[in-house]
Design a protein around this motif. Sequence first.
Motif, PDB file in Angstrom:
ATOM      1  N   ASN A 184      60.316 -39.994  66.121  1.00 19.02           N
ATOM      2  CA  ASN A 184      60.431 -39.396  64.790  1.00 19.02           C
ATOM      3  C   ASN A 184      60.502 -37.876  64.883  1.00 19.02           C
ATOM      4  O   ASN A 184      59.825 -37.269  65.719  1.00 19.02           O
ATOM      5  CB  ASN A 184      59.232 -39.798  63.911  1.00 19.02           C
ATOM      6  N   ILE A 185      61.296 -37.293  64.009  1.00 16.04           N
ATOM      7  CA  ILE A 185      61.391 -35.841  63.885  1.00 16.04           C
ATOM      8  C   ILE A 185      61.059 -35.478  62.437  1.00 16.04           C
ATOM      9  O   ILE A 185      61.619 -36.041  61.493  1.00 16.04           O
ATOM     10  CB  ILE A 185      62.799 -35.327  64.230  1.00 16.04           C
ATOM     11  N   THR A 186      60.110 -34.554  62.296  1.00 20.77           N
ATOM     12  CA  THR A 186      59.715 -34.108  60.955  1.00 20.77           C
ATOM     13  C   THR A 186      60.118 -32.644  60.788  1.00 20.77           C
ATOM     14  O   THR A 186      59.763 -31.805  61.625  1.00 20.77           O
ATOM     15  CB  THR A 186      58.192 -34.267  60.759  1.00 20.77           C
ATOM     16  N   MET A 194      59.595 -27.725  62.949  1.00 26.53           N
ATOM     17  CA  MET A 194      59.953 -29.080  63.316  1.00 26.53           C
ATOM     18  C   MET A 194      58.930 -29.646  64.316  1.00 26.53           C
ATOM     19  O   MET A 194      58.531 -28.968  65.254  1.00 26.53           O
ATOM     20  CB  MET A 194      61.350 -29.075  63.936  1.00 26.53           C
ATOM     21  N   THR A 195      58.505 -30.878  64.099  1.00 27.32           N
ATOM     22  CA  THR A 195      57.616 -31.578  65.028  1.00 27.32           C
ATOM     23  C   THR A 195      58.258 -32.895  65.414  1.00 27.32           C
ATOM     24  O   THR A 195      58.970 -33.522  64.611  1.00 27.32           O
ATOM     25  CB  THR A 195      56.228 -31.855  64.397  1.00 27.32           C
ATOM     26  N   ARG A 196      57.993 -33.306  66.666  1.00 21.67           N
ATOM     27  CA  ARG A 196      58.617 -34.539  67.137  1.00 21.67           C
ATOM     28  C   ARG A 196      57.568 -35.429  67.807  1.00 21.67           C
ATOM     29  O   ARG A 196      56.791 -34.990  68.649  1.00 21.67           O
ATOM     30  CB  ARG A 196      59.714 -34.218  68.141  1.00 21.67           C
TER      31      ARG A 196
END
Length: 351
Positions: free
Chosen positions: A315-317, A309-311
């Motif tokens: 936005n959170i991906t 997870m990246t933020r």
Amino acid sequence: MSANPVKVNKDNATATKPLSKAALAMMQKSESNYHGTAEQREADLESTAVLDKERERAKGGKGAKLLPMELIDPSPFQPRQRGSAGFSDNEIASLAEAIAKQGFGLLNAIIVRPSTRAEGRFELIAGERRVRAFRLLNRAEIPAIVKEMDDQDAAAAALVDNEERVQLTQYEIAHSFKRYEECFPGTPAAEIARRFHQDIRLVYRCEYFWKLPSEVLDLLDKNPALLQASYAEKFSLLCDKHPQGETFVIEALKQVNDGLNDSDPEKEKFTLSHAKKQVERQIKGVERKPPAPKVSLFVDGVDKPVASMTRSKRNITLSLDRIVDPARFEKWLQENLKGALLELAYEKQGT
């Protein structure tokens, strides 16, 4: 019978200057009292005129008088006085040697004005190099023309005299503008340009020298030819473009200065153009946003991440590993995420 004046060369439109009293007295002698031919008499008269011209030249020209060196103070408007590169020892020594060889001293007298600070003293307006050369020769007096001049005219005359004799750098010219503005605050740029016989665009651009870091000004004090006003403007703007801009500009201009001092002809020079491009690349590099940190998600019984997870700001991906079924995961999110989001929203409203 009176003698004829010194002959005028008809091929030259300029007549000989008036003769001295001694020459005029000789002209008044009659032929009976003059022991010599007419040709000898004419030669004697011409020799007297030449001697008068040489005596005038020894004094530095018409209107000049000999002033004691100890009574002459430096000009506060001298463009080349700041920094060690103002006047080189070799330059002054060469001029002193030339003056000594002339035998009669200076071809052109220096220009001074009565001092406004101390009665009986004089302030140098034009001729700094000549004064230094006379001091090197240990001369007690120097031919000088004394002029009444206000501060505005004195400042402009100092710059014009230097430009006529040496090629001033734009950094040295900028110093003249700066001192003038300090002495006469509020002077419009157009008035400075008019008095110093300079383009008004140069007056404006020279202001950028004083917006450069002090480390760069130190380099310019030692090497005034390091950069022109146009590059002072460019590097000043780069300093303001980013907090690290000043650091990048200082490093780049030090490289340029080192290259100018390097005598190796085979080595490629690091130019001002190279320096500008280098600083632009460095600023562009630090302006790029760093990638968002990635968080790996693990579950019990699996020895590798099942998702990452990246933020960013809002936005959170979420990236799933192949062992996770995306369709089932999406259904799970819909069932469980709504309640969690609703709870977080209520908490924010409550605060």
